[in-house]
Design an enzyme around this catalytic site. Structure first.
Site, PDB file in Angstrom:
ATOM      1  N   ALA A 244      -1.057  -2.126  63.560  1.00 22.52           N
ATOM      2  CA  ALA A 244      -1.138  -3.555  63.262  1.00 22.52           C
ATOM      3  C   ALA A 244      -2.550  -3.975  62.857  1.00 22.52           C
ATOM      4  O   ALA A 244      -3.513  -3.210  62.931  1.00 22.52           O
ATOM      5  CB  ALA A 244      -0.655  -4.362  64.463  1.00 22.52           C
ATOM      6  N   HIS A 245      -2.655  -5.231  62.472  1.00 27.37           N
ATOM      7  CA  HIS A 245      -3.890  -5.780  61.912  1.00 27.37           C
ATOM      8  C   HIS A 245      -5.063  -5.667  62.879  1.00 27.37           C
ATOM      9  O   HIS A 245      -4.935  -5.850  64.092  1.00 27.37           O
ATOM     10  CB  HIS A 245      -3.701  -7.250  61.508  1.00 27.37           C
ATOM     11  CG  HIS A 245      -3.321  -8.155  62.644  1.00 27.37           C
ATOM     12  ND1 HIS A 245      -4.239  -8.808  63.418  1.00 27.37           N
ATOM     13  CD2 HIS A 245      -2.109  -8.504  63.117  1.00 27.37           C
ATOM     14  CE1 HIS A 245      -3.622  -9.533  64.329  1.00 27.37           C
ATOM     15  NE2 HIS A 245      -2.322  -9.361  64.168  1.00 27.37           N
ATOM     16  N   ASN A 246      -6.209  -5.316  62.320  1.00 25.57           N
ATOM     17  CA  ASN A 246      -7.490  -5.225  63.029  1.00 25.57           C
ATOM     18  C   ASN A 246      -7.554  -4.103  64.069  1.00 25.57           C
ATOM     19  O   ASN A 246      -8.492  -4.048  64.861  1.00 25.57           O
ATOM     20  CB  ASN A 246      -7.866  -6.555  63.689  1.00 25.57           C
ATOM     21  CG  ASN A 246      -8.257  -7.611  62.678  1.00 25.57           C
ATOM     22  OD1 ASN A 246      -7.424  -8.428  62.277  1.00 25.57           O
ATOM     23  ND2 ASN A 246      -9.501  -7.588  62.236  1.00 25.57           N
ATOM     24  N   SER A 264      -5.442  -5.493  66.997  1.00 27.62           N
ATOM     25  CA  SER A 264      -6.777  -5.349  67.591  1.00 27.62           C
ATOM     26  C   SER A 264      -6.836  -4.310  68.712  1.00 27.62           C
ATOM     27  O   SER A 264      -7.612  -4.443  69.657  1.00 27.62           O
ATOM     28  CB  SER A 264      -7.287  -6.702  68.100  1.00 27.62           C
ATOM     29  OG  SER A 264      -7.375  -7.628  67.037  1.00 27.62           O
TER      30      SER A 264
END
Length: 331
Positions: A244-246, A264
């Site tokens: 997922a993102h970051n 994250s």
């Protein structure tokens, strides 16, 4: 390409200790129970030694700490690690990649500003967008899309159906298998002020992938909300994996099939994530840690620690709990 080898030729490639001899030409590797007399097999654990006696294989690669006899017109090659040796044998018998009749297929759409390195091959119906840069000897199999301002390093291979979104940075010698998604929007929504819907949070970052990374079929690496989602050098990602993102992965991490990182998450170097494991957002898993298959990680994991279960705990504690539960059931 050769289709058969003598046992001596195979041993030359492995540099092992050849014991016994077989006159049989070897046409390929096979599992112990399924092998015929023109196959070479491998034995990497003591529990498989018993199957060698009844196997029809004419040869076997075995760990050098195992006691095993060659037999009549059968040979064994002793090596330090049978699994790694078998990888070399598989390379000997590996079939060539699909052939490109022309380096750049006439149906490929390549923007006039794109920079294409020497020796690149671009298959039918590919799309290469504005200001894309492909290094030398990049291979895009048919139906690959590479969107604007993306950079791909030398000798990276991208299989059919893969989509690499805009502004991503890909290293050299990577392999992306079929239908990989790189740089799709991260999953970001918040309830609207009136409470009647969801507001999409723009995802304006990108994805940065290091060198020698391999990503399995139908896996997704989402772009960051801001900054970058990062996959370090040498990481290996199985099929049907979500990053997922970051999220940030260190070097040489492994993620098995159906596992996923929420937003994250940070992995150190050499982290192993078992199949179907789930990692909660904003979690840190330090270098050398292992997450068992099917586990749900809710808290940070220390370097070198192995965790199991849902929610995941130290493996030794979780195993003790399972034993105690079984005893209770028996009572």
């Amino acid at each position: 390409m050769k289709t058969s080898y003598t046992i001596e030729e195979i041993n030359d490639a492995l540099q092992g200790e050849l014991i016994g001899h077989t006159t049989q030409k070897i046409n390929g590797p096979e599992q112990l129970q399924n092998a015929n007399n023109n196959h070479i097999t491998f034995v990497g654990s003591v529990k498989y030694v018993k199957f060698w006696v009844d196997s029809k294989a004419c040869a076997a690669v075995v760990n050098d700490n195992l006691k095993i006899e060659a037999g009549d017109n059968r040979a064994i090659i002793k090596v330090k690690n049978a699994d790694l040796a078998m990888a070399k044998i598989l390379e000997l018998f590996n079939q060539p990649a699909p052939v490109f009749d022309t380096d750049i297929h006439p149906t490929a759409v390549i923007h006039e500003t794109a920079k294409i390195g020497n020796g690149c091959k671009i298959g039918a119906n590919c799309y290469v967008g504005k200001d894309v840069e492909l290094g030398n000897e990049v291979i895009l199999y048919p139906n690959v899309c590479v969107f604007d301002e993306t950079i791909i390093g030398d000798k990276t291979i991208v299989w059919s159906g893969t989509v690499i979104r805009e502004r991503c940075i890909i290293g050299s010698n990577c392999i992306f298998h079929t239908n990989v998604s790189i740089g799709a929007d991260g999953f970001g929504y918040r309830p609207s002020n009136d409470g009647r819907g969801l507001v999409k949070i723009p995802q304006i970052g990108n994805v940065i992938i290091g060198h020698f990374v391999e990503i399995g079929a139908n896996s997704c690496v989402d772009r960051a909300k801001f900054s970058s989602t990062i996959i370090g050098d040498g990481c290996k990602i199985d099929n049907l994996v979500q990053v997922a993102h970051n999220s940030v992965m260190g070097r040489s991490c492994i993620m098995a099939g159906h596992s996923g990182l929420a937003g994250s998450v940070t992995l150190g170097d050499g982290v192993i994530i078992g199949g179907s494991a789930s990692i909660k957002d904003h979690t840190n898993i330090d270098s050398g840690a292992t997450v068992g298959a099917g586990s749900g990680v809710m808290n940070d994991v220390k370097a070198g620690q192995t965790v199991l279960g849902y929610p995941a705990q130290d493996a030794r504690d979780m195993l003790k709990q399972w034993v105690a539960m079984r005893r209770l059931v028996k009572k």
